[in-house]
Design a protein around this motif. Structure first.
Motif, PDB file in Angstrom:
ATOM      1  N   PHE A  97       9.561  11.146   0.677  1.00 33.23           N
ATOM      2  CA  PHE A  97       9.908  12.489   1.139  1.00 33.23           C
ATOM      3  C   PHE A  97      11.323  12.478   1.703  1.00 33.23           C
ATOM      4  CE2 PHE A  97       5.307  13.143   1.220  1.00 33.23           C
ATOM      5  CZ  PHE A  97       5.227  14.408   0.673  1.00 33.23           C
ATOM      6  N   GLN A  98      12.004  13.595   1.547  1.00 38.36           N
ATOM      7  CA  GLN A  98      13.343  13.782   2.094  1.00 38.36           C
ATOM      8  C   GLN A  98      13.248  14.668   3.341  1.00 38.36           C
ATOM      9  OE1 GLN A  98      16.005  12.093   0.536  1.00 38.36           O
ATOM     10  NE2 GLN A  98      14.141  11.227  -0.354  1.00 38.36           N
ATOM     11  N   PRO A  99      14.240  14.610   4.219  1.00 43.39           N
ATOM     12  CA  PRO A  99      14.182  15.418   5.450  1.00 43.39           C
ATOM     13  C   PRO A  99      14.055  16.922   5.200  1.00 43.39           C
ATOM     14  CG  PRO A  99      15.908  13.760   5.626  1.00 43.39           C
ATOM     15  CD  PRO A  99      15.394  13.703   4.223  1.00 43.39           C
TER      16      PRO A  99
ATOM     17  N   ALA B 147       0.826  -1.198   0.000  1.00 43.14           N
ATOM     18  CA  ALA B 147       0.000   0.000   0.000  1.00 43.14           C
ATOM     19  C   ALA B 147       0.864   1.253   0.000  1.00 43.14           C
ATOM     20  CB  ALA B 147      -0.916   0.004   1.221  1.00 43.14           C
ATOM     21  N   ALA B 148       0.498   2.197  -0.844  1.00 47.65           N
ATOM     22  CA  ALA B 148       1.187   3.489  -0.893  1.00 47.65           C
ATOM     23  C   ALA B 148       0.166   4.555  -0.492  1.00 47.65           C
ATOM     24  CB  ALA B 148       1.738   3.759  -2.282  1.00 47.65           C
ATOM     25  N   PHE B 149       0.494   5.344   0.514  1.00 50.48           N
ATOM     26  CA  PHE B 149      -0.408   6.373   0.980  1.00 50.48           C
ATOM     27  C   PHE B 149      -0.353   7.570   0.043  1.00 50.48           C
ATOM     28  CE2 PHE B 149       0.531   3.821   4.658  1.00 50.48           C
ATOM     29  CZ  PHE B 149      -0.722   3.641   5.210  1.00 50.48           C
ATOM     30  N   PHE B 150      -1.470   8.264  -0.103  1.00 44.52           N
ATOM     31  CA  PHE B 150      -1.583   9.403  -1.008  1.00 44.52           C
ATOM     32  C   PHE B 150      -1.610  10.693  -0.196  1.00 44.52           C
ATOM     33  CE2 PHE B 150      -3.864  12.526  -3.481  1.00 44.52           C
ATOM     34  CZ  PHE B 150      -3.282  12.397  -4.721  1.00 44.52           C
TER      35      PHE B 150
ATOM     36  N   PHE C 100      10.762  15.942  -2.404  1.00 42.14           N
ATOM     37  CA  PHE C 100      10.236  14.612  -2.716  1.00 42.14           C
ATOM     38  C   PHE C 100      11.067  14.038  -3.851  1.00 42.14           C
ATOM     39  CE2 PHE C 100       7.179  11.649  -4.632  1.00 42.14           C
ATOM     40  CZ  PHE C 100       6.663  11.030  -3.499  1.00 42.14           C
ATOM     41  N   VAL C 101      11.532  12.805  -3.687  1.00 38.34           N
ATOM     42  CA  VAL C 101      12.263  12.110  -4.747  1.00 38.34           C
ATOM     43  C   VAL C 101      11.346  11.030  -5.294  1.00 38.34           C
ATOM     44  CG1 VAL C 101      14.267  10.699  -5.310  1.00 38.34           C
ATOM     45  CG2 VAL C 101      14.500  12.602  -3.719  1.00 38.34           C
TER      46      VAL C 101
ATOM     47  N   LEU D  57       8.811   9.992   6.346  1.00 40.43           N
ATOM     48  CA  LEU D  57      10.094   9.674   5.719  1.00 40.43           C
ATOM     49  C   LEU D  57      10.336   8.186   5.575  1.00 40.43           C
ATOM     50  CD1 LEU D  57      12.324  12.230   7.641  1.00 40.43           C
ATOM     51  CD2 LEU D  57      11.327  12.495   5.371  1.00 40.43           C
ATOM     52  N   ASP D  58       9.652   7.382   6.364  1.00 44.69           N
ATOM     53  CA  ASP D  58       9.951   5.956   6.437  1.00 44.69           C
ATOM     54  C   ASP D  58       9.151   5.095   5.464  1.00 44.69           C
ATOM     55  OD1 ASP D  58       7.598   6.594   7.746  1.00 44.69           O
ATOM     56  OD2 ASP D  58       7.794   4.969   9.182  1.00 44.69           O
TER      57      ASP D  58
END
Length: 144
Positions: free
Chosen positions: A108-110, A33-36, A114-115, A49-50
């Motif tokens: 997401f990056q710190p 599952a990928a959250f939107f 977003f990558v 981030l995780d």
């Protein structure tokens, strides 16, 4: 063993098998599952981030920057409330352009950027492939 006990054992085994299959399916779906998120959803909140997520919104006009290597691209995604900078390395879809809808899959990056691993261009319900658009208004009848 009495037939009554045999039926009870079979019912219990069937229930156990169904529960086991359900548990396996749920754990597999949870991992996939990928959250939107929209840019406004993460504004001022802790970033996820995780995990692998999807970021959706509109490509901000004037934000697309293509690198000299031909495959790296930077752009900004907005929902009217916030803007998130996105970096992507790969081939973008044909419908990807400024002012169009986009869903970016990645992390997401710190620093709040977003990558993306994958880019999905969204279109409205009136979309028609260019090959079909030319023939749409061409009407042919048998009796002329």
């Amino acid at each position: 063993m009495k037939p009554k006990h045999q039926r009870l054992v079979l019912v219990l085994l069937a229930l156990g098998a169904i529960l086991g299959a359900s548990a396996l399916a749920m754990s597999a779906l949870r991992d996939q599952a990928a959250f939107f998120y929209a840019p406004g959803d993460v504004k001022g909140k802790p970033l996820p981030l995780d995990r692998h997520v999807r970021l959706g919104g509109m490509v901000e006009k004037g934000s697309i920057r293509r690198a000299a290597d031909g495959v790296s691209i930077r752009f900004a995604v907005t929902d009217g409330q916030a803007v998130v900078p996105v970096a992507f390395r790969g081939v973008t879809p044909d419908l990807f352009k400024e002012g169009s809808g986009v869903v970016a899959e990645g992390r997401f990056q710190p620093d709040g950027s977003f990558v993306a691993d994958n880019i999905l261009a969204k279109h409205d319900e009136r979309y028609m492939p260019p090959q079909a658009a030319g023939n749409m208004h061409e009407t042919k009848t048998l009796a002329q």
